[in-house]
Design a protein around this motif. Structure first.
Motif, PDB file in Angstrom:
ATOM      1  N   PHE A   2       0.822  -1.204   0.000  1.00 16.50           N
ATOM      2  CA  PHE A   2       0.000   0.000   0.000  1.00 16.50           C
ATOM      3  C   PHE A   2       0.859   1.259   0.000  1.00 16.50           C
ATOM      4  O   PHE A   2       0.617   2.191  -0.774  1.00 16.50           O
ATOM      5  CB  PHE A   2      -0.927   0.002   1.217  1.00 16.50           C
ATOM      6  N   VAL A   3       1.884   1.289   0.849  1.00 17.31           N
ATOM      7  CA  VAL A   3       2.770   2.459   0.904  1.00 17.31           C
ATOM      8  C   VAL A   3       3.509   2.632  -0.420  1.00 17.31           C
ATOM      9  O   VAL A   3       3.639   3.748  -0.931  1.00 17.31           O
ATOM     10  CB  VAL A   3       3.756   2.331   2.086  1.00 17.31           C
ATOM     11  N   PHE A   4       3.975   1.542  -1.007  1.00 21.93           N
ATOM     12  CA  PHE A   4       4.685   1.629  -2.280  1.00 21.93           C
ATOM     13  C   PHE A   4       3.777   2.175  -3.377  1.00 21.93           C
ATOM     14  O   PHE A   4       4.176   3.059  -4.137  1.00 21.93           O
ATOM     15  CB  PHE A   4       5.231   0.264  -2.691  1.00 21.93           C
ATOM     16  N   LEU A   5       2.548   1.671  -3.474  1.00 19.67           N
ATOM     17  CA  LEU A   5       1.634   2.137  -4.521  1.00 19.67           C
ATOM     18  C   LEU A   5       1.237   3.590  -4.311  1.00 19.67           C
ATOM     19  O   LEU A   5       1.144   4.366  -5.269  1.00 19.67           O
ATOM     20  CB  LEU A   5       0.400   1.239  -4.589  1.00 19.67           C
TER      21      LEU A   5
ATOM     22  N   MET B 249       4.118   5.650  -5.395  1.00 22.89           N
ATOM     23  CA  MET B 249       4.225   5.648  -6.853  1.00 22.89           C
ATOM     24  C   MET B 249       3.226   6.612  -7.478  1.00 22.89           C
ATOM     25  O   MET B 249       3.543   7.324  -8.437  1.00 22.89           O
ATOM     26  CB  MET B 249       4.003   4.239  -7.397  1.00 22.89           C
ATOM     27  N   VAL B 250       2.005   6.687  -6.941  1.00 25.34           N
ATOM     28  CA  VAL B 250       1.011   7.626  -7.453  1.00 25.34           C
ATOM     29  C   VAL B 250       1.471   9.066  -7.244  1.00 25.34           C
ATOM     30  O   VAL B 250       1.376   9.905  -8.144  1.00 25.34           O
ATOM     31  CB  VAL B 250      -0.359   7.379  -6.784  1.00 25.34           C
TER      32      VAL B 250
ATOM     33  N   MET C 286       5.870  13.994 -11.451  1.00 28.08           N
ATOM     34  CA  MET C 286       6.552  13.958 -12.744  1.00 28.08           C
ATOM     35  C   MET C 286       5.668  14.533 -13.834  1.00 28.08           C
ATOM     36  O   MET C 286       6.143  15.239 -14.728  1.00 28.08           O
ATOM     37  CB  MET C 286       6.959  12.530 -13.096  1.00 28.08           C
ATOM     38  N   SER C 287       4.382  14.259 -13.779  1.00 29.77           N
ATOM     39  CA  SER C 287       3.450  14.794 -14.773  1.00 29.77           C
ATOM     40  C   SER C 287       3.408  16.311 -14.692  1.00 29.77           C
ATOM     41  O   SER C 287       3.403  17.000 -15.722  1.00 29.77           O
ATOM     42  CB  SER C 287       2.060  14.207 -14.546  1.00 29.77           C
TER      43      SER C 287
END
Length: 77
Positions: free
Chosen positions: A21-24, A27-28, A34-35
């Protein structure tokens, strides 16, 4: 003894799911940052002339005849 295995399994499951959960979530957040950076570096241009152009492909007479013959053969079936 079985109780210890169950608690170890639940602890491992909770830590594993928490890590995913923390990784995802991270990543979001990183993807959104970055966007925003890409949009800031190279802004989006709305080129109306590119959208309004009619993409007509010019083909020679031999190719046109082949296509027409293939369509005629297909419709006669």
């Amino acid at each position: 003894m079985d109780n210890n295995f169950v608690t170890d399994a639940l602890t491992l499951t909770i830590f594993g799911m928490g890590f995913v959960f923390v990784f995802l979530a991270l990543m979001v957040v990183v993807t959104n940052i970055m966007s925003l950076l890409v949009v800031k570096i190279q802004p989006v241009t709305n080129d109306a002339s590119a959208l309004d152009s009619d993409p007509i492909i010019e083909i020679d007479e031999k190719t046109r005849a082949i296509i027409e013959a293939a369509i005629k053969m297909h419709t006669q079936r």
